[in-house]
Design a protein around this motif. Sequence first.
Motif, PDB file in Angstrom:
ATOM      1  N   GLY A 294       0.819  -1.205   0.000  1.00  0.00           N
ATOM      2  CA  GLY A 294       0.000   0.000   0.000  1.00  0.00           C
ATOM      3  C   GLY A 294       0.854   1.256   0.000  1.00  0.00           C
ATOM      4  O   GLY A 294       0.577   2.216  -0.730  1.00  0.00           O
ATOM      5  N   ARG A 295       1.904   1.242   0.811  1.00  0.00           N
ATOM      6  CA  ARG A 295       2.823   2.391   0.855  1.00  0.00           C
ATOM      7  C   ARG A 295       3.499   2.594  -0.500  1.00  0.00           C
ATOM      8  O   ARG A 295       3.608   3.723  -0.997  1.00  0.00           O
ATOM      9  CB  ARG A 295       3.898   2.162   1.923  1.00  0.00           C
TER      10      ARG A 295
ATOM     11  N   GLU B  53       3.409   5.781  -3.022  1.00  0.00           N
ATOM     12  CA  GLU B  53       4.660   6.412  -3.446  1.00  0.00           C
ATOM     13  C   GLU B  53       4.716   6.538  -4.965  1.00  0.00           C
ATOM     14  O   GLU B  53       5.115   7.581  -5.501  1.00  0.00           O
ATOM     15  CB  GLU B  53       5.853   5.590  -2.950  1.00  0.00           C
ATOM     16  N   GLN B  54       4.321   5.467  -5.672  1.00  0.00           N
ATOM     17  CA  GLN B  54       4.332   5.505  -7.130  1.00  0.00           C
ATOM     18  C   GLN B  54       3.275   6.464  -7.674  1.00  0.00           C
ATOM     19  O   GLN B  54       3.467   7.099  -8.710  1.00  0.00           O
ATOM     20  CB  GLN B  54       4.110   4.096  -7.694  1.00  0.00           C
ATOM     21  N   ALA B  55       2.145   6.572  -6.975  1.00  0.00           N
ATOM     22  CA  ALA B  55       1.120   7.530  -7.386  1.00  0.00           C
ATOM     23  C   ALA B  55       1.668   8.951  -7.327  1.00  0.00           C
ATOM     24  O   ALA B  55       1.452   9.756  -8.241  1.00  0.00           O
ATOM     25  CB  ALA B  55      -0.111   7.399  -6.490  1.00  0.00           C
TER      26      ALA B  55
ATOM     27  N   ALA C 182       2.296  11.288 -10.520  1.00  0.00           N
ATOM     28  CA  ALA C 182       1.209  12.277 -10.515  1.00  0.00           C
ATOM     29  C   ALA C 182      -0.145  11.648 -10.836  1.00  0.00           C
ATOM     30  O   ALA C 182      -0.945  12.189 -11.589  1.00  0.00           O
ATOM     31  CB  ALA C 182       1.513  13.415 -11.476  1.00  0.00           C
ATOM     32  N   VAL C 183      -0.388  10.460 -10.258  1.00  0.00           N
ATOM     33  CA  VAL C 183      -1.669   9.785 -10.430  1.00  0.00           C
ATOM     34  C   VAL C 183      -2.488   9.965  -9.152  1.00  0.00           C
ATOM     35  O   VAL C 183      -2.062   9.529  -8.078  1.00  0.00           O
ATOM     36  CB  VAL C 183      -1.468   8.280 -10.713  1.00  0.00           C
TER      37      VAL C 183
ATOM     38  N   ALA D 289      -4.885   6.013  -0.813  1.00  0.00           N
ATOM     39  CA  ALA D 289      -4.104   6.750   0.180  1.00  0.00           C
ATOM     40  C   ALA D 289      -4.846   6.821   1.505  1.00  0.00           C
ATOM     41  O   ALA D 289      -4.267   6.610   2.575  1.00  0.00           O
ATOM     42  CB  ALA D 289      -3.795   8.153  -0.330  1.00  0.00           C
ATOM     43  N   ALA D 290      -6.150   7.118   1.456  1.00  0.00           N
ATOM     44  CA  ALA D 290      -6.937   7.220   2.689  1.00  0.00           C
ATOM     45  C   ALA D 290      -6.995   5.887   3.420  1.00  0.00           C
ATOM     46  O   ALA D 290      -6.935   5.835   4.654  1.00  0.00           O
ATOM     47  CB  ALA D 290      -8.347   7.713   2.376  1.00  0.00           C
TER      48      ALA D 290
END
Length: 310
Positions: A248-249, A253-255, A259-260, A266-267
């Motif tokens: 999940g982390r 990080e990749q998002a 810039a996705v 994230a929530a």
Amino acid sequence: MQLGLIGLGKMGGNMAERLRRAGHEVVGYDHSPGKRDVESLPALIEALTAPRVVWVMVPAGEPTRATVKELAEQLEPGDVIVDGGNSKYTDDQIHDVMCREKGIGYVDAGVSGGVWGLENGYALMVGGSKDDVAKVQPVFDALKPPTPKDESGQEMPGAGFVHAGPVGAGHFSKMVHNGIEYAMMQAYGEGYELLAAVDLIEDVPGVVKSWTQGTVIRSWLLDLLVRALDEDPALEKISGYAEDSGEGRWTVEQAIENAVPMPAIAASLFARFSSRQEDSPTMKAVAALRQQFGGHAVHAVREQEVERPA
């Protein structure tokens, strides 16, 4: 075909059994003496006929890195290492360079299915060269679920297995899969909490069970929530602490790097962090601020909760 399998825990042991049921020869090694077929990694390599395929199914991070490094030092050109754990895709790329220098193939396989995979099969997301993947394909075919059929009875090839791209693509795909899983579990959990919070709903487990057929939110995860509620209707036997294993982390990080926008994933990750706080410092600050600017009442810490010096 013949396969060396390192790591015979809950998933690895079931995978070995599924492969054996399909007629493959599995030579297993594990730190636990009661599970393994051979006593050491050198003995495992010696038991396999070249060209060898060795599947690593140990915890991600240093255990996997150390195992792959040791194998790379002992295997021969033409052999293939498969990492079937939850490694970060950047580790795969480092391992691939190390293995290629020795003429050893490297494949990363994201595996989903958990403890149910023995009977249901495992979804497989694979990264590596076409030639290396082909060497392992009989194993993938045995591990993946049976080919499903659509409503008209036609087979749906590709479901349950994908060669996603070069080395790293398998674990990157599994990383995103697990990020989505975080968000789905969070949504089910929030829905359950709201149902349980109101007096209007008299049968919370029944409502959740009713969603498993005919609804657009039905899923295997929902089936597992029903199973958990059958065993413990008010979930009184389990704490609200939820661990995260890394994917999940990495997804978040990749998002950020690409810039996705991923607000739901994230929530859900941050909600797991919140689950580990018995008394949130953030919410203490929020309560203090509300009192300061608006004179809103705050709840004092109960006397028995205050740590007193000895």
